[in-house]
Design a protein around this motif. Structure first.
Motif, PDB file in Angstrom:
ATOM      1  N   UNK A   1      30.591  38.522  49.793  1.00  0.00           N
ATOM      2  CA  UNK A   1      30.973  37.874  51.040  1.00  0.00           C
ATOM      3  C   UNK A   1      32.202  38.532  51.663  1.00  0.00           C
ATOM      4  N   UNK A   2      33.117  38.991  50.827  1.00  0.00           N
ATOM      5  CA  UNK A   2      34.332  39.616  51.346  1.00  0.00           C
ATOM      6  C   UNK A   2      34.076  41.040  51.832  1.00  0.00           C
ATOM      7  N   UNK A   3      33.153  41.754  51.176  1.00  0.00           N
ATOM      8  CA  UNK A   3      32.923  43.155  51.493  1.00  0.00           C
ATOM      9  C   UNK A   3      31.830  43.375  52.529  1.00  0.00           C
ATOM     10  N   UNK A   4      31.034  42.375  52.810  1.00  0.00           N
ATOM     11  CA  UNK A   4      29.882  42.556  53.699  1.00  0.00           C
ATOM     12  C   UNK A   4      30.279  42.912  55.128  1.00  0.00           C
ATOM     13  N   UNK A   5      31.469  42.536  55.563  1.00  0.00           N
ATOM     14  CA  UNK A   5      31.897  42.791  56.934  1.00  0.00           C
ATOM     15  C   UNK A   5      32.695  44.087  57.085  1.00  0.00           C
TER      16      UNK A   5
ATOM     17  N   UNK B   1      41.228  42.904  46.831  1.00  0.00           N
ATOM     18  CA  UNK B   1      42.474  42.182  46.537  1.00  0.00           C
ATOM     19  C   UNK B   1      42.500  40.825  47.246  1.00  0.00           C
ATOM     20  N   UNK B   2      41.970  40.761  48.459  1.00  0.00           N
ATOM     21  CA  UNK B   2      41.921  39.475  49.171  1.00  0.00           C
ATOM     22  C   UNK B   2      41.019  38.468  48.473  1.00  0.00           C
ATOM     23  N   UNK B   3      39.994  38.971  47.794  1.00  0.00           N
ATOM     24  CA  UNK B   3      39.056  38.071  47.120  1.00  0.00           C
ATOM     25  C   UNK B   3      39.535  37.628  45.749  1.00  0.00           C
ATOM     26  N   UNK B   4      40.659  38.174  45.270  1.00  0.00           N
ATOM     27  CA  UNK B   4      41.114  37.843  43.926  1.00  0.00           C
ATOM     28  C   UNK B   4      41.413  36.352  43.759  1.00  0.00           C
ATOM     29  N   UNK B   5      41.925  35.697  44.810  1.00  0.00           N
ATOM     30  CA  UNK B   5      42.275  34.281  44.667  1.00  0.00           C
ATOM     31  C   UNK B   5      41.030  33.412  44.500  1.00  0.00           C
TER      32      UNK B   5
END
Length: 360
Positions: free
Chosen positions: A69-73, A113-117
């Motif tokens: 979801x984070x990388x798809x865009x 890194x943004x998806x780590x949380x």
């Protein structure tokens, strides 16, 4: 005067020009690097995340989907796929041709890194890497001997691997096969309950008491002295005597009271054999942009030096070359050389038949 007339009337001049050209070509040819393929950047990035003990469904729900979801865009992404298996998530992003892979990698890392949380806290940090033809080992060496497995691995790691890493053009050397020494603490469940100690408490106490901790410094007029406490365990008795709890606030409970400490080897995860005998394999990777033939030749020369030094050591240690990727490069170069020589010969024959003169 035309070139054909000049060539016939001034054969010495033309011969001198061609000899000079041949000399320049031979000098330049000796300085060219040899490799199987050109330096190509494949626009593919991979994120690998290890989550020990998790099943495929948990990996997909907790790691793979949030990363997708984070990388798809991301701009320039052509395909985005993921693989979820026991303890491992692999997310692959394929970019369009012509994408600047360096800028894309920076954005890729930022999104991960943004998806780590959103990911579990006890996972290993995601590893980001590119697809690069240079990632495969250019040479594989095998070390055999009659030493015990743990001693053979320690010798390979401490003595052989550093010498191979010092070879010019070598980027990394990894060891495959063998087993390392392992100090295992085997706890008794009944004794843990009797002394009211948990397994996690024992592990935490052993880890905390096995560290070297800096405690401060003393500054003089011209000197500065640093102090530290030496807590690293250097013997099995030191681990056995580690206090993990107190009974009645005054009786110490040690590791020896709740279990035993065993000096053994870890369970092997990979096996390597050379000519039917157990061995250790050294995978030699070249540096990015390095020359395969030059690296393999240098590694082979270093291998001979190491074997000369191993003759005087007990254990029958021997280092052998198992895989040589430069072999195929040399075969292609030999094929091209033969083709050039045949072309020259056929050209001379054809010119002779047309002109009918050996001198021409």
């Amino acid at each position: 005067m035309t070139w054909p007339e000049l060539s016939i009337r001034r054969p010495t001049l033309i011969a001198s020009v061609f000899i000079a050209m041949i000399v320049v070509v031979l000098v330049s040819l000796g300085r060219l690097g040899l490799d199987m393929f050109p330096d190509v950047t494949i626009p593919v990035l991979i994120a690998q995340t290890v989550y020990p003990g998790a099943g495929p469904q948990e990996i997909e729900t907790l790691i793979s989907k949030p990363l997708e979801e984070e990388l798809s865009s991301l701009p320039g992404v052509k395909h985005l796929t993921s693989t979820s298996q026991d303890g491992l998530s692999v997310v692959v992003a394929e970019y369009k041709l012509g994408t600047d892979i360096k800028d894309a990698e920076q954005l890729f890392r930022a999104r991960v890194d943004n998806a780590r949380y959103r990911l579990p806290r006890d996972i290993d940090p995601p590893v980001i890497r590119r697809i690069d033809p240079a990632d495969q080992p250019q040479a594989i060496l095998a070390l055999t001997g009659t030493l015990p497995p743990s001693q053979l691995y320690d010798f390979a790691k401490e003595r052989v691997k550093p010498r191979l890493e010092q070879v010019a053009g070598v980027g990394q050397v990894t060891i495959q096969g063998g087993t390392q020494r392992e100090i295992r603490v085997e706890l008794d469940e009944g004794k843990l309950k009797r002394h009211e100690v948990s397994l996690t408490a024992v592990a935490a106490r052993i880890a905390a008491s096995s560290q070297n901790v800096p405690v401060g410094k003393v500054t003089g007029e011209r000197t500065e002295t640093l102090f530290r406490t030496i807590g690293e365990s250097r013997s099995l008795d030191r681990i056995r005597e580690t206090v993990v709890n107190f009974m009645g606030s005054d009786v110490p409970v040690t590791v020896a009271d709740v279990g035993r400490v065993v000096d053994t080897v870890e369970e092997p995860t990979t096996y390597a054999y050379y000519k039917g005998k157990p061995a250790l394999l050294f995978n030699v990777y070249r540096q990015s942009g390095g020359n395969t033939v030059a690296v393999v030749d240098a590694v082979t020369a270093r291998m001979k030096e190491i074997n000369a030094a191993l003759k005087d050591r007990p254990g029958g240690l021997q280092l052998a070359l198992v895989r040589d990727n430069a072999k195929f490069v040399r075969m292609n170069v030999d094929d091209v050389t033969m083709t050039i020589l045949l072309g020259i010969l056929l050209t001379v024959i054809v010119v002779y038949f047309f002109l009918g003169s050996v001198r021409s």
